[in-house]
Scaffold this motif. Structure first.
Motif, PDB file in Angstrom:
ATOM      1  N   LEU A   2       1.047  -1.170  -0.006  1.00 51.60           N
ATOM      2  CA  LEU A   2      -0.069   0.025  -0.077  1.00 51.60           C
ATOM      3  C   LEU A   2       0.828   1.362   0.047  1.00 51.60           C
ATOM      4  O   LEU A   2       0.346   2.216  -0.813  1.00 51.60           O
ATOM      5  CB  LEU A   2      -0.941   0.049   1.218  1.00 51.60           C
ATOM      6  CG  LEU A   2      -1.982  -1.151   1.107  1.00 51.60           C
ATOM      7  CD1 LEU A   2      -2.659  -1.035   2.593  1.00 51.60           C
ATOM      8  CD2 LEU A   2      -2.851  -0.861  -0.024  1.00 51.60           C
ATOM      9  N   ARG A   3       1.917   1.314   0.714  1.00 46.58           N
ATOM     10  CA  ARG A   3       2.744   2.454   0.883  1.00 46.58           C
ATOM     11  C   ARG A   3       3.566   2.620  -0.577  1.00 46.58           C
ATOM     12  O   ARG A   3       3.463   3.834  -1.002  1.00 46.58           O
ATOM     13  CB  ARG A   3       4.031   2.097   1.969  1.00 46.58           C
ATOM     14  CG  ARG A   3       4.692   3.263   2.060  1.00 46.58           C
ATOM     15  CD  ARG A   3       6.089   2.964   3.143  1.00 46.58           C
ATOM     16  NE  ARG A   3       5.381   2.312   4.121  1.00 46.58           N
ATOM     17  CZ  ARG A   3       6.087   1.210   4.752  1.00 46.58           C
ATOM     18  NH1 ARG A   3       7.381   0.937   4.446  1.00 46.58           N
ATOM     19  NH2 ARG A   3       5.775   0.379   5.678  1.00 46.58           N
ATOM     20  N   TYR A   4       4.075   1.429  -1.217  1.00 44.10           N
ATOM     21  CA  TYR A   4       4.359   1.801  -2.572  1.00 44.10           C
ATOM     22  C   TYR A   4       3.609   2.308  -3.585  1.00 44.10           C
ATOM     23  O   TYR A   4       3.798   3.144  -4.350  1.00 44.10           O
ATOM     24  CB  TYR A   4       5.076   0.367  -2.985  1.00 44.10           C
ATOM     25  CG  TYR A   4       6.322  -0.002  -2.040  1.00 44.10           C
ATOM     26  CD1 TYR A   4       7.461   0.767  -1.831  1.00 44.10           C
ATOM     27  CD2 TYR A   4       6.098  -1.372  -1.542  1.00 44.10           C
ATOM     28  CE1 TYR A   4       8.287   0.284  -1.068  1.00 44.10           C
ATOM     29  CE2 TYR A   4       7.040  -1.657  -0.625  1.00 44.10           C
ATOM     30  CZ  TYR A   4       8.259  -0.851  -0.228  1.00 44.10           C
ATOM     31  OH  TYR A   4       9.245  -1.240   0.419  1.00 44.10           O
ATOM     32  N   LEU A   5       2.257   1.686  -3.550  1.00 50.39           N
ATOM     33  CA  LEU A   5       1.201   2.407  -4.179  1.00 50.39           C
ATOM     34  C   LEU A   5       0.888   3.693  -4.099  1.00 50.39           C
ATOM     35  O   LEU A   5       0.656   4.490  -5.157  1.00 50.39           O
ATOM     36  CB  LEU A   5      -0.075   1.368  -4.175  1.00 50.39           C
ATOM     37  CG  LEU A   5      -0.019   0.048  -4.736  1.00 50.39           C
ATOM     38  CD1 LEU A   5      -1.168  -0.844  -4.104  1.00 50.39           C
ATOM     39  CD2 LEU A   5       0.023   0.126  -6.414  1.00 50.39           C
ATOM     40  N   ASP A  27      -9.818  -3.402   0.036  1.00 48.90           N
ATOM     41  CA  ASP A  27     -11.062  -4.093  -0.215  1.00 48.90           C
ATOM     42  C   ASP A  27     -10.601  -5.623   0.363  1.00 48.90           C
ATOM     43  O   ASP A  27     -11.436  -5.902   1.254  1.00 48.90           O
ATOM     44  CB  ASP A  27     -11.438  -4.315  -1.442  1.00 48.90           C
ATOM     45  CG  ASP A  27     -12.278  -2.876  -1.888  1.00 48.90           C
ATOM     46  OD1 ASP A  27     -12.423  -2.038  -1.023  1.00 48.90           O
ATOM     47  OD2 ASP A  27     -12.586  -2.369  -3.020  1.00 48.90           O
ATOM     48  N   MET A  28      -9.537  -6.139  -0.113  1.00 48.65           N
ATOM     49  CA  MET A  28      -9.050  -7.373   0.150  1.00 48.65           C
ATOM     50  C   MET A  28      -8.744  -7.650   1.734  1.00 48.65           C
ATOM     51  O   MET A  28      -9.168  -8.241   2.452  1.00 48.65           O
ATOM     52  CB  MET A  28      -8.055  -7.863  -0.687  1.00 48.65           C
ATOM     53  CG  MET A  28      -8.162  -8.087  -2.274  1.00 48.65           C
ATOM     54  SD  MET A  28      -6.607  -8.601  -3.049  1.00 48.65           S
ATOM     55  CE  MET A  28      -7.090  -8.968  -4.678  1.00 48.65           C
ATOM     56  N   ILE A  29      -8.205  -6.472   2.144  1.00 50.81           N
ATOM     57  CA  ILE A  29      -7.701  -6.579   3.721  1.00 50.81           C
ATOM     58  C   ILE A  29      -9.020  -6.442   4.314  1.00 50.81           C
ATOM     59  O   ILE A  29      -9.215  -7.120   5.545  1.00 50.81           O
ATOM     60  CB  ILE A  29      -6.680  -5.406   3.833  1.00 50.81           C
ATOM     61  CG1 ILE A  29      -5.411  -5.667   3.303  1.00 50.81           C
ATOM     62  CG2 ILE A  29      -6.411  -5.127   5.567  1.00 50.81           C
ATOM     63  CD1 ILE A  29      -4.321  -4.526   3.266  1.00 50.81           C
ATOM     64  N   HIS A  30      -9.831  -5.764   4.147  1.00 50.32           N
ATOM     65  CA  HIS A  30     -11.186  -5.518   4.897  1.00 50.32           C
ATOM     66  C   HIS A  30     -11.873  -6.628   4.684  1.00 50.32           C
ATOM     67  O   HIS A  30     -12.727  -7.076   5.886  1.00 50.32           O
ATOM     68  CB  HIS A  30     -11.982  -4.293   4.223  1.00 50.32           C
ATOM     69  CG  HIS A  30     -11.483  -2.872   4.495  1.00 50.32           C
ATOM     70  ND1 HIS A  30     -11.199  -2.457   5.981  1.00 50.32           N
ATOM     71  CD2 HIS A  30     -11.183  -1.844   3.978  1.00 50.32           C
ATOM     72  CE1 HIS A  30     -10.631  -1.222   5.986  1.00 50.32           C
ATOM     73  NE2 HIS A  30     -10.670  -0.936   4.608  1.00 50.32           N
ATOM     74  N   PHE A  31     -11.947  -7.364   3.585  1.00 47.37           N
ATOM     75  CA  PHE A  31     -12.608  -8.742   3.679  1.00 47.37           C
ATOM     76  C   PHE A  31     -11.982  -9.596   4.568  1.00 47.37           C
ATOM     77  O   PHE A  31     -12.881 -10.259   5.170  1.00 47.37           O
ATOM     78  CB  PHE A  31     -12.414  -9.290   2.097  1.00 47.37           C
ATOM     79  CG  PHE A  31     -12.752 -10.627   2.052  1.00 47.37           C
ATOM     80  CD1 PHE A  31     -14.297 -10.951   1.796  1.00 47.37           C
ATOM     81  CD2 PHE A  31     -12.007 -11.657   1.623  1.00 47.37           C
ATOM     82  CE1 PHE A  31     -14.620 -12.411   1.800  1.00 47.37           C
ATOM     83  CE2 PHE A  31     -12.477 -12.941   1.547  1.00 47.37           C
ATOM     84  CZ  PHE A  31     -13.562 -13.292   1.456  1.00 47.37           C
ATOM     85  N   PHE A  93      -2.561 -14.330   1.839  1.00 44.82           N
ATOM     86  CA  PHE A  93      -3.396 -13.754   3.097  1.00 44.82           C
ATOM     87  C   PHE A  93      -4.911 -14.202   2.642  1.00 44.82           C
ATOM     88  O   PHE A  93      -5.738 -14.440   3.699  1.00 44.82           O
ATOM     89  CB  PHE A  93      -3.214 -12.738   3.512  1.00 44.82           C
ATOM     90  CG  PHE A  93      -3.716 -11.368   2.829  1.00 44.82           C
ATOM     91  CD1 PHE A  93      -5.176 -10.880   2.858  1.00 44.82           C
ATOM     92  CD2 PHE A  93      -3.041 -10.982   1.584  1.00 44.82           C
ATOM     93  CE1 PHE A  93      -5.634  -9.812   2.011  1.00 44.82           C
ATOM     94  CE2 PHE A  93      -3.302  -9.899   0.664  1.00 44.82           C
ATOM     95  CZ  PHE A  93      -4.582  -9.398   1.075  1.00 44.82           C
ATOM     96  N   LEU A  94      -5.458 -14.022   1.534  1.00 48.57           N
ATOM     97  CA  LEU A  94      -6.727 -14.458   1.132  1.00 48.57           C
ATOM     98  C   LEU A  94      -7.052 -16.034   1.589  1.00 48.57           C
ATOM     99  O   LEU A  94      -8.214 -16.488   1.955  1.00 48.57           O
ATOM    100  CB  LEU A  94      -6.966 -14.132  -0.172  1.00 48.57           C
ATOM    101  CG  LEU A  94      -7.151 -12.776  -0.610  1.00 48.57           C
ATOM    102  CD1 LEU A  94      -7.100 -12.666  -2.376  1.00 48.57           C
ATOM    103  CD2 LEU A  94      -8.262 -11.849  -0.030  1.00 48.57           C
ATOM    104  N   VAL A  99      -1.804 -16.017   7.718  1.00 54.12           N
ATOM    105  CA  VAL A  99      -0.894 -14.993   7.040  1.00 54.12           C
ATOM    106  C   VAL A  99      -1.471 -13.876   7.131  1.00 54.12           C
ATOM    107  O   VAL A  99      -2.581 -13.649   6.829  1.00 54.12           O
ATOM    108  CB  VAL A  99      -0.646 -15.335   5.242  1.00 54.12           C
ATOM    109  CG1 VAL A  99       0.117 -14.477   4.873  1.00 54.12           C
ATOM    110  CG2 VAL A  99      -0.283 -16.725   5.304  1.00 54.12           C
ATOM    111  N   PRO A 100      -0.728 -12.752   7.884  1.00 50.83           N
ATOM    112  CA  PRO A 100      -1.311 -11.443   7.842  1.00 50.83           C
ATOM    113  C   PRO A 100      -1.528 -10.748   6.737  1.00 50.83           C
ATOM    114  O   PRO A 100      -0.610 -10.971   5.583  1.00 50.83           O
ATOM    115  CB  PRO A 100      -0.183 -10.702   8.764  1.00 50.83           C
ATOM    116  CG  PRO A 100       0.885 -11.716   8.761  1.00 50.83           C
ATOM    117  CD  PRO A 100       0.677 -12.880   8.306  1.00 50.83           C
ATOM    118  N   ALA A 101      -2.409  -9.913   6.578  1.00 51.34           N
ATOM    119  CA  ALA A 101      -2.848  -9.340   5.241  1.00 51.34           C
ATOM    120  C   ALA A 101      -1.856  -8.112   5.236  1.00 51.34           C
ATOM    121  O   ALA A 101      -1.538  -7.626   4.088  1.00 51.34           O
ATOM    122  CB  ALA A 101      -4.243  -8.486   5.253  1.00 51.34           C
ATOM    123  N   THR A 102      -1.151  -7.455   6.362  1.00 49.48           N
ATOM    124  CA  THR A 102      -0.186  -6.559   5.964  1.00 49.48           C
ATOM    125  C   THR A 102       1.056  -6.988   6.737  1.00 49.48           C
ATOM    126  O   THR A 102       1.022  -7.748   7.718  1.00 49.48           O
ATOM    127  CB  THR A 102      -0.684  -5.301   6.598  1.00 49.48           C
ATOM    128  OG1 THR A 102      -0.627  -5.490   8.177  1.00 49.48           O
ATOM    129  CG2 THR A 102      -1.827  -4.619   6.033  1.00 49.48           C
TER     130      THR A 102
END
Length: 160
Positions: A2-5, A27-31, A93-94, A99-102
């Motif tokens: 996210l930081r690089y984006l 959205d993926m992280i919130h899911f 992570f999905l 596996v942590p999302a971040t």
């Protein structure tokens, strides 16, 4: 990622892929944060998110095909290449709730090592770096198991 984006959005405001990918990853992280731990997430939803990921990668390929990356700022293009090459790893992570999302926790844990590295301390070999990392891992595991006893252990150490 996210930081690089976010960096890519700031440096390449005319591109749309970076905004789309950042929104998709959020959205993926919130899911994932909304899923029950240790339960199988909805496979239909996951395949839909992965499809959107691939679509954004196609958008990137088209954008950089039409207007190549600037020679002064290639980080966005390089990010695209990494995201494409390591797609399975980035989206692990999905599929696995362990596996942590971040990587915020990993970055926090590495911070003390990076500070040590920045100090006037020199590691004479990779073996000494390995020892430090092993020691830090042991301390973290002790802290997770029994925080109060860990503090007592550290405070009564002959080296403190």
């Amino acid at each position: 990622m996210l930081r690089y984006l976010k960096d890519s959005i700031e440096n390449e405001p005319d591109r749309i892929w970076n905004k789309e990918m950042r929104s998709l990853l959020q959205d993926m992280i919130h899911f994932c944060n909304g899923c029950q731990p240790f339960l199988e997430p909805e496979p239909v939803k996951i395949s839909e998110l992965e499809k959107r990921y691939r679509e954004v990668l196609e958008t990137v390929r088209t954008e950089y095909g039409n207007v190549p990356a600037n020679k002064y700022y290639r980080d966005g293009y390089n990010l695209f290449l990494r995201m494409e090459k390591y797609m399975q790893n980035n989206l692990m992570f999905l599929h696995d709730s362990r596996v942590p999302a971040t990587n915020n926790e990993a970055e926090r844990r590495l911070r003390s090592y990076k500070r040590k590295q920045a100090q006037a301390v020199t590691f004479r070999s990779f073996e000494s770096i390995d020892y430090l990392c092993q020691f830090m891992s042991i301390l973290i595991l002790m802290w997770q198991e029994e925080p109060i006893q860990t503090i007592t252990f550290i405070n009564t150490s002959p080296y403190s």
